[in-house]
Every structure is written in C-alpha cells, then in structure tokens.
Design an enzyme around this catalytic site. Structure first.
Site, PDB file in Angstrom:
ATOM      1  N   ARG A  38      64.809 -33.197  20.233  1.00 35.02           N
ATOM      2  CA  ARG A  38      63.507 -32.517  20.189  1.00 35.02           C
ATOM      3  C   ARG A  38      62.490 -33.298  19.355  1.00 35.02           C
ATOM      4  NH1 ARG A  38      65.847 -26.348  20.068  1.00 35.02           N
ATOM      5  NH2 ARG A  38      65.799 -26.084  22.324  1.00 35.02           N
ATOM      6  N   LYS A 201      74.748 -13.299  32.571  1.00 34.25           N
ATOM      7  CA  LYS A 201      74.303 -11.956  32.969  1.00 34.25           C
ATOM      8  C   LYS A 201      73.214 -11.958  34.031  1.00 34.25           C
ATOM      9  CE  LYS A 201      75.362  -9.773  28.541  1.00 34.25           C
ATOM     10  NZ  LYS A 201      74.782  -9.116  27.368  1.00 34.25           N
ATOM     11  N   GLY A 351      68.413 -25.166  27.962  1.00 36.28           N
ATOM     12  CA  GLY A 351      69.553 -24.350  27.547  1.00 36.28           C
ATOM     13  C   GLY A 351      70.904 -25.006  27.808  1.00 36.28           C
ATOM     14  N   GLY A 374      64.147 -20.844  27.614  1.00 34.95           N
ATOM     15  CA  GLY A 374      63.434 -19.579  27.827  1.00 34.95           C
ATOM     16  C   GLY A 374      62.096 -19.780  28.509  1.00 34.95           C
TER      17      GLY A 374
END
Length: 394
Positions: A38, A201, A351, A374
C-alpha cells in the site's frame, strides 16, 4: 474519468494534503510491516507531486481500528514513516499528533517539498463520523487536496469526504487507475464479461450479485456462499456454511439469472474445519457430518470452460479456504485460468482474492489488482463512493 486528476491542478508553492492508504499489515508480536504494497502503491502520486515544486506534501491515513487506548498504541502510524522515507529516498517528517500546535507549526514552517506524515486519522473520534469541524480543521492546513486512498473512498470520513468539502480537490494516480479499470469493467466492458464471486456469505454480496447479474454475461459463484445456493436448489449441504435466512433469496437469484449464474457441481469436503479431518471429494450433495471447504475438480473444469473466450473478468473472493493447502486447489485453478486468458482484461477486486493472487505468484499475470476490497465491491454494486463524489469535476 469526469473527475479532476492531479494533472489538472496547480500545486507549485502550495501545501498539498493527500489522503493515502497506509493501512498496512504488521507482525502482531514485533509490530513490523509484513507487506508494504500500500505504501508502494502511493509512490507515483507522491513523487509526481514532489516534482511539481510544492511547499509541502502532507499525508493523512488511518491504520487499523481505534476504539481504546490499547488500539492507539497498537496502531501508531509512525511505523510507516521510515519505510516511506526509504522508498522515496527522501526524509519524511512524522508528526505524532492529529491536531494542535505541533502539527500546525510543522506544516506552516515546511519548505522545499517537505513530506509530512500525520498520526493515524482514527485517533480522532470525529474521523469516522465525518465530523464537519474536523474536516474543516484539517482542510485549513493546506491549499489543495488529493484523494489517493482507493481502499477508503467508500467511507464518508472526515479525511476522505470532509477535507475536500473545503478545498480544491483531485484524484491521485492510484484512484484514477482504480476507477479506470473497475469503472470500465462494470460500465463499458469488452464482452463477454464474466464475474467470479467467492467468499463466505451471500449476505455480504447480495447487492453485488444483483448488479452483476444485470451487467455481466455470466456470474460464477464459489466459496462458502455457494452452499446457500446449493440448499436453494434442493441439495444437501451437511455442516457447510449456510445462511438459512438467505435460501429464498438465493432461489430468486437462480430464477432471475436465466442461466447466467454458474454454480459448483462438486466439493472437497471434510468432517472437520482443518487439515487433519477425513477429506474427500463429494458430488452436488455434501453428506451429513461433512462440510464443503473448496470447489471440486468437476467444478474447476466447469469454471474454466465458462471462462473461455472472456474478454473482461472481475474476480472477488476465494473459491475455498485457500489458507489451508488441501482446500486451495479451486482458488489456484481460478488464478491459473485468469493468468492464461489471452487478451482479456482481468481485474482482481482486492481483499482475499488479491492476497491469493499475490501469494500464489500470479500478480504480474493479471491486468489489475485492486487496493480496496470494500471499495471495489461497492463500486461493482453501482453505489456512489463518497470519497470519489467529493472530488471536483473536470
């Protein structure tokens, strides 16, 4: 892109405030940085700004979650300053404050493009609430604002949306690149467009699945969430991860998809969550007492076939518990398939899937790895991202 970028603004002699994403992973025991990707990703923007002769470049970033004093000690952003200095080949002044005399005087007295890193923005309680006073205060320190933290643009925080409410603003190179890749893939893709979604999920990805079923030619589903779909289609799922309250929703997705939705046809199962269980291949049904932890060999072949000829691929989420070697084959196979797709625009949506691609050595074989899991998901949902919306239009 219809937003201003750093090439559209004048920064010579000015104090430039830059929101970067230095939310870097660290060793829990030693606190040392374990991956500096990053920081590296922010370098093109910082270096370009320094070449334009600014008075100062002031960097803001969060690090981890900060709710207690213990969190503060654990998420001290000073850890990033020496690594940034090393990569820039230039001194970096770290200010151990988020407001007050020390910060104000350091910025005011800066000269010759001094690089200043401000302490963790989340030390301020008003950061995540987008406190208007805090955004205005930080904005008062500079002349112009650059948004380059794609991993945070989906959050309306004081440092992402509050500061640009008071200053001329532009996107840095990283944000510009992310919007170019993900925006084109979702809004104007070269077809066929295939989306691959994994992860645990269905509830995390409802809006993404809904939007991608509208824009993609095919949506491949793997990971833990595929067992909710399996249940919806009348299969036995054993002790696999299952969201009972989402079974009807999954059923409606299958019906609406009109053949666009591609689901696994077999699994790698085990009687326990770990590498020491009774591991075996299962068909469409998972036997009682077993859980599905990866897609099986027939599913791998099916997914590869569905990817043939794709011109744009978006992938977000692993196919199984790839951290455990017996359940990594599905994720590895997807990596290999994307790496070998001729002439395709392949985008990894941050992610776990980004971690898998890098860990498995395929980073240079895909078109783009997003720095924001996200944010890229919300972009794929078709949502407006507050940090992008706040940037001045061209």
């Amino acid at each position: 892109m219809d937003k201003k970028t750093i090439k559209d603004i004048e920064v010579a002699g000015k104090t430039v405030l830059v929101r970067v994403d230095f939310n870097i992973p660290r060793n829990k025991e030693t606190g040392e940085i374990t991956n500096d990707n990053r920081i590296v990703a922010a370098l093109p923007t910082i270096k370009y700004l320094l070449e334009q002769g600014p008075k100062a470049v002031v960097l803001f970033s969060h690090l981890g979650k900060v709710k207690t004093e213990e969190d503060k000690a654990k998420n001290d952003l000073s850890v990033a300053a020496p690594r940034l200095a090393e990569l820039l080949g230039k001194d970096v002044t770290f200010v151990n404050a988020t407001r007050g005399e020390e910060l104000e005087s350091t910025v005011k007295n800066a000269t010759d493009g001094q690089v200043i890193l401000v302490q963790n923005t989340r030390y301020e309680a008003g950061e995540s609430k987008n406190d208007p006073e805090l955004g205005k205060y930080w904005a008062s320190l500079g002349d112009v604002f650059v948004e380059d933290a794609f991993g945070s643009v989906h959050r309306a925080h004081a440092s992402t949306a509050g500061i640009p409410a008071h200053l001329p603003s532009a996107a840095g190179f990283l944000v510009e690149k992310e919007i170019a890749y993900i925006g084109k893939a979702v809004n104007a893709p070269e077809r066929p467009l295939v989306a691959i979604l994994g992860g645990a999920k269905v509830s995390d990805k409802i809006a993404v699945i809904e939007n991608l079923l509208k824009v993609a030619d095919k949506v491949i589903v793997g990971g833990g969430m595929c067992y909710t779909f399996a249940k919806a289609m009348g299969h036995e799922v054993g002790t696999s991860l299952l969201e009972e309250d989402k079974v009807e929703l999954a059923k409606s997705f299958v019906e609406k998809a009109e053949g666009k939705l591609i689901l696994p046809i077999d699994s790698i199962c085990s009687d326990k969550f770990g590498v020491d269980g009774d591991i075996k291949e299962c068909g469409a049904d998972v036997p009682a007492g077993y859980m599905g932890l990866d897609i099986g060999p027939k599913s791998i072949e099916l997914f590869k076939k569905e990817l043939e000829g794709a011109k744009t691929v978006i992938w977000n989420g692993p196919m199984g518990v790839f951290e455990m070697e017996p359940f990594a084959k599905g994720t590895v196979a997807v990596c290999e398939a994307l790496a070998n797709l001729e002439g395709a625009n392949t985008i990894i949506g941050g992610g776990d899937s980004a971690a898998a691609v890098m860990q498995l050595g395929y980073a240079d074989k895909v078109s783009h790895i997003s720095t924001g899991g996200g944010a890229s998901l919300e972009y794929m949902e078709g949502k407006t991202l507050p940090g992008i919306a706040a940037i001045n239009d061209k």
